[in-house]
Design a protein around this motif. Structure first.
Motif, short mmCIF file in Angstrom:
data_model
loop_
_atom_site.label_atom_id
_atom_site.label_comp_id
_atom_site.label_asym_id
_atom_site.label_seq_id
_atom_site.Cartn_x
_atom_site.Cartn_y
_atom_site.Cartn_z
N ASP A 1 0.82 -1.21 0.00
CA ASP A 1 0.00 0.00 0.00
C ASP A 1 0.86 1.26 0.00
O ASP A 1 0.57 2.23 -0.70
CB ASP A 1 -0.88 0.04 1.25
CG ASP A 1 -2.25 -0.54 0.97
OD1 ASP A 1 -2.44 -1.01 -0.18
OD2 ASP A 1 -3.09 -0.52 1.87
N GLN A 2 1.89 1.24 0.83
CA GLN A 2 2.79 2.41 0.90
C GLN A 2 3.51 2.61 -0.42
O GLN A 2 3.72 3.74 -0.85
CB GLN A 2 3.80 2.23 2.04
CG GLN A 2 3.15 2.41 3.41
CD GLN A 2 4.08 2.02 4.53
OE1 GLN A 2 4.96 1.17 4.36
NE2 GLN A 2 3.90 2.63 5.69
N LEU A 3 3.89 1.53 -1.07
CA LEU A 3 4.54 1.61 -2.37
C LEU A 3 3.57 2.18 -3.40
O LEU A 3 3.93 3.03 -4.22
CB LEU A 3 5.01 0.21 -2.79
CG LEU A 3 5.54 0.07 -4.22
CD1 LEU A 3 6.86 0.80 -4.37
CD2 LEU A 3 5.71 -1.39 -4.61
N ASP A 4 2.33 1.73 -3.30
CA ASP A 4 1.30 2.12 -4.26
C ASP A 4 1.05 3.63 -4.26
O ASP A 4 0.64 4.20 -5.26
CB ASP A 4 0.02 1.37 -3.89
CG ASP A 4 -0.93 1.32 -5.07
OD1 ASP A 4 -0.45 1.12 -6.20
OD2 ASP A 4 -2.15 1.53 -4.86
N SER B 1 4.46 8.89 9.69
CA SER B 1 3.47 8.66 10.75
C SER B 1 2.08 8.60 10.14
O SER B 1 1.22 7.85 10.57
CB SER B 1 3.54 9.76 11.80
OG SER B 1 3.55 11.01 11.18
N GLU B 2 1.87 9.39 9.03
CA GLU B 2 0.59 9.34 8.33
C GLU B 2 0.34 7.93 7.83
O GLU B 2 -0.73 7.37 8.02
CB GLU B 2 0.66 10.28 7.13
CG GLU B 2 -0.47 11.27 7.08
CD GLU B 2 -0.21 12.26 5.96
OE1 GLU B 2 -0.26 11.84 4.79
OE2 GLU B 2 0.05 13.43 6.25
N ALA B 3 1.37 7.39 7.18
CA ALA B 3 1.21 6.06 6.61
C ALA B 3 1.01 5.02 7.71
O ALA B 3 0.25 4.08 7.56
CB ALA B 3 2.44 5.72 5.77
N ALA B 4 1.71 5.22 8.83
CA ALA B 4 1.62 4.26 9.91
C ALA B 4 0.22 4.24 10.52
O ALA B 4 -0.21 3.24 11.08
CB ALA B 4 2.65 4.58 10.98
N ASN B 5 -0.48 5.39 10.40
CA ASN B 5 -1.81 5.47 11.00
C ASN B 5 -2.87 4.73 10.20
O ASN B 5 -4.00 4.60 10.64
CB ASN B 5 -2.24 6.94 11.12
CG ASN B 5 -1.45 7.63 12.21
OD1 ASN B 5 -0.85 6.96 13.05
ND2 ASN B 5 -1.41 8.94 12.17
N ASP B 6 -2.52 4.33 8.96
CA ASP B 6 -3.55 3.70 8.12
C ASP B 6 -4.08 2.40 8.72
O ASP B 6 -3.32 1.61 9.18
CB ASP B 6 -2.97 3.37 6.73
CG ASP B 6 -2.83 4.63 5.95
OD1 ASP B 6 -3.43 5.64 6.34
OD2 ASP B 6 -2.10 4.60 4.94
N ALA C 1 -6.90 12.48 -4.43
CA ALA C 1 -6.56 11.06 -4.47
C ALA C 1 -7.23 10.41 -3.26
O ALA C 1 -6.62 10.29 -2.20
CB ALA C 1 -5.06 10.88 -4.43
N VAL C 2 -8.49 10.06 -3.43
CA VAL C 2 -9.22 9.47 -2.30
C VAL C 2 -8.92 7.99 -2.23
O VAL C 2 -8.97 7.28 -3.23
CB VAL C 2 -10.74 9.68 -2.46
CG1 VAL C 2 -11.47 9.23 -1.21
CG2 VAL C 2 -11.04 11.14 -2.75
N ARG C 3 -8.56 7.55 -1.03
CA ARG C 3 -8.26 6.13 -0.84
C ARG C 3 -9.25 5.54 0.15
O ARG C 3 -9.58 6.17 1.15
CB ARG C 3 -6.84 5.94 -0.34
CG ARG C 3 -5.79 6.47 -1.30
CD ARG C 3 -4.42 6.34 -0.69
NE ARG C 3 -3.92 4.99 -0.80
CZ ARG C 3 -3.21 4.54 -1.83
NH1 ARG C 3 -2.95 5.34 -2.83
NH2 ARG C 3 -2.78 3.32 -1.85
N LEU C 4 -9.72 4.35 -0.18
CA LEU C 4 -10.64 3.68 0.72
C LEU C 4 -10.03 2.33 1.06
O LEU C 4 -9.72 1.55 0.16
CB LEU C 4 -12.00 3.51 0.02
CG LEU C 4 -13.17 3.30 0.96
CD1 LEU C 4 -13.45 4.56 1.77
CD2 LEU C 4 -14.42 2.91 0.18
N ARG C 5 -9.86 2.06 2.31
CA ARG C 5 -9.19 0.84 2.79
C ARG C 5 -7.90 0.58 2.00
O ARG C 5 -7.69 -0.52 1.48
CB ARG C 5 -10.13 -0.36 2.66
CG ARG C 5 -11.21 -0.33 3.75
CD ARG C 5 -11.92 -1.65 3.86
NE ARG C 5 -13.34 -1.40 4.07
CZ ARG C 5 -14.29 -1.60 3.15
NH1 ARG C 5 -13.99 -2.07 1.97
NH2 ARG C 5 -15.54 -1.33 3.42
N GLY C 6 -7.08 1.64 1.88
CA GLY C 6 -5.77 1.47 1.27
C GLY C 6 -5.77 1.41 -0.25
O GLY C 6 -4.72 1.36 -0.87
N LYS C 7 -6.96 1.42 -0.85
CA LYS C 7 -7.01 1.34 -2.33
C LYS C 7 -7.51 2.68 -2.87
O LYS C 7 -8.43 3.27 -2.31
CB LYS C 7 -7.96 0.24 -2.77
CG LYS C 7 -7.48 -1.16 -2.45
CD LYS C 7 -6.63 -1.73 -3.58
CE LYS C 7 -5.79 -2.91 -3.15
NZ LYS C 7 -4.70 -2.60 -2.19
#
Ligand code: SF4
Ligand code: FES
Lengths: 260, 145
Positions: free
Chosen positions: A140-143, A255-260, B111-117
């Motif tokens: 996801d982070q790569l994406d 930290s933003e990414a870590a919060n996902d 860039a809206v993301r929903l559940r990582g997508k």
């Protein structure tokens, strides 16, 4: 499909000419030939003085960009046959808005200066010891940044952008997209440093969202999207700085990414 | 030392010390006329003028309303003149164009993301259209009922 086609090629010799002129060459058309093959044919068989850049001929090096019938194109990825209707001509010119060194070769130093200005590399404030191992990243982070990392610096987007032509100090689409590529990278901590260059009239605010950069990009980088997303973020940061003074302006992306 | 002499004629090699003599193309004032996408962009920018025109007309209407029934009747009379109708029709077309181009651009700005997508483009644009439709419907109902 015609079996011959006329290529009208822009010629400019800095020693001889005050401005470019067109020279016509008749070249054969084969189904598998791209515009670059036709230029190579001219250089090998007809006129060795024709000057242009190319290298990989497979859409990777980004050096063969030219205007083909007024559109910025990678000439190694543009089939000649798609222009070969009876009596048709193909006009090949150097990429628009760039100074021309000779024939189809543009001068890129200005672009390279702009590119380095946005610091397109990983910036770290802390350097964890090597023994901690590599920085891990989830798919996801790569994406989040992968699309922006596909840029091959072909500068087609600069040739498509009227702001680049009208406002020479504008940092331009690819450089901003690349800045965003690192801003969105979970390993990077340089967002704020880049903001100084980018949240600026010569940066993102110079963009009027014509959207042509995204349309012509051969790698589907979507620089226009990168710039608008950056604008939205800068505007929100600005509002936040009023609502919550003292808060850190741009949150560390990690930290933003870590919060996902 | 290898200072390069300034060239005196056009036929002489015209190199400066580090830079060859580049040809610098000029951008024509009519750059936006010759390409469909550029023209569309300019029309999109121009449409803001008509959005503003609508706002001004509405403000004038409110002002007339405040000045009493006579002033309002006069304003309504003006609205029926061919010039006012033409202005309104042209403005309406531009405002629709403005709204549509704006909504279509929204997905690339968000860039809206929903559940990582990442959310597909139409999913970002569609709610804008839906709200537009509902609000227009509500206004039409208020005015026409
Ligand atoms: S963003 Fe696309 S068009 Fe622009 S330089 Fe990169 S690959 Fe080329
Ligand atoms: S020759 Fe490398 S991209 Fe075309």
């Amino acid at each position: 499909m015609a079996d011959k086609i006329i290529l009208e090629v822009a010629r400019y010799s800095p020693e001889r000419d005050a401005k470019p002129s067109f020279q016509s060459y008749e070249v054969p058309v084969y189904k598998e030939w791209v515009v670059l093959d036709a230029l190579n044919y001219i250089k090998d068989q007809v006129d060795g003085s024709l000057t242009y850049r190319w290298s990989c001929r497979m859409g990777i090096c980004g050096s063969c960009g030219m205007m083909v019938n007024g559109e910025p194109k990678l000439t190694c990825a543009t089939f000649l046959s798609s222009y070969a209707h009876n009596g048709s001509k193909v006009r090949v010119e150097p990429l628009r808005y760039f100074p021309v060194v000779r024939d189809l070769v543009t001068e890129l130093s200005d672009f390279l200066v702009k590119l380095t200005k946005v610091k397109p590399w990983l910036i770290r404030h802390d350097e964890p010891p090597l023994t901690q191992g590599e920085f891990l990243q989830t798919p996801d982070q790569l994406d989040r940044y992968k699309q922006f990392s596909m840029c091959i610096n072909c500068t087609l987007c600069y040739a498509a952008c009227p702001v680049v032509g009208l406002d020479p100090v504008f940092v331009g689409p690819a450089a901003i997209a690349l800045a965003q590529r690192y801003n969105m990278d979970s390993r990077d901590q340089g967002t704020e440093e880049r903001t100084a260059v980018l949240a600026h009239p010569e940066g993102i605010w110079g963009c009027t969202f014509v959207g042509e950069c995204t349309r012509v990009c051969p790698k589907h980088v979507d620089p226009a999207g990168a710039i608008q997303q950056y604008k939205l973020k800068a505007a929100l940061d600005w509002v936040k700085s009023f609502v919550m003074p003292g808060e850190h302006k741009s949150k560390d992306v990690r930290s933003e990414a870590a919060n996902d | 030392m290898c200072a390069v002499k300034q060239p005196t004629t056009r036929t002489a090699p015209a190199y400066t010390e580090f830079h060859p003599r580049w040809y610098r193309p000029q951008v024509s004032v009519y750059w936006w006329l010759f390409q469909r996408q550029y023209l569309k962009f300019i029309l999109r920018e121009l449409s803001s003028v008509f959005v503003a025109a609508f706002v001004v007309i509405t403000l004038l209407q409110l002002n007339a309303l405040r000045n009493g029934p006579e002033a309002y009747a006069r304003f309504q009379q003006w609205l029926q003149t061919p010039a006012a109708i033409a202005l309104n029709v042209v403005s309406f077309c531009f405002v629709v164009f403005h709204a549509i181009t704006w909504f279509n651009l929204a997905p690339s700005a968000m860039a809206v993301r929903l559940r990582g997508k990442p959310l597909p483009d139409f999913m970002v644009a569609a709610p804008n259209y839906a709200v537009w439709l509902v609000v227009s419907g509500a206004v039409a109902w208020l005015v026409l009922r």
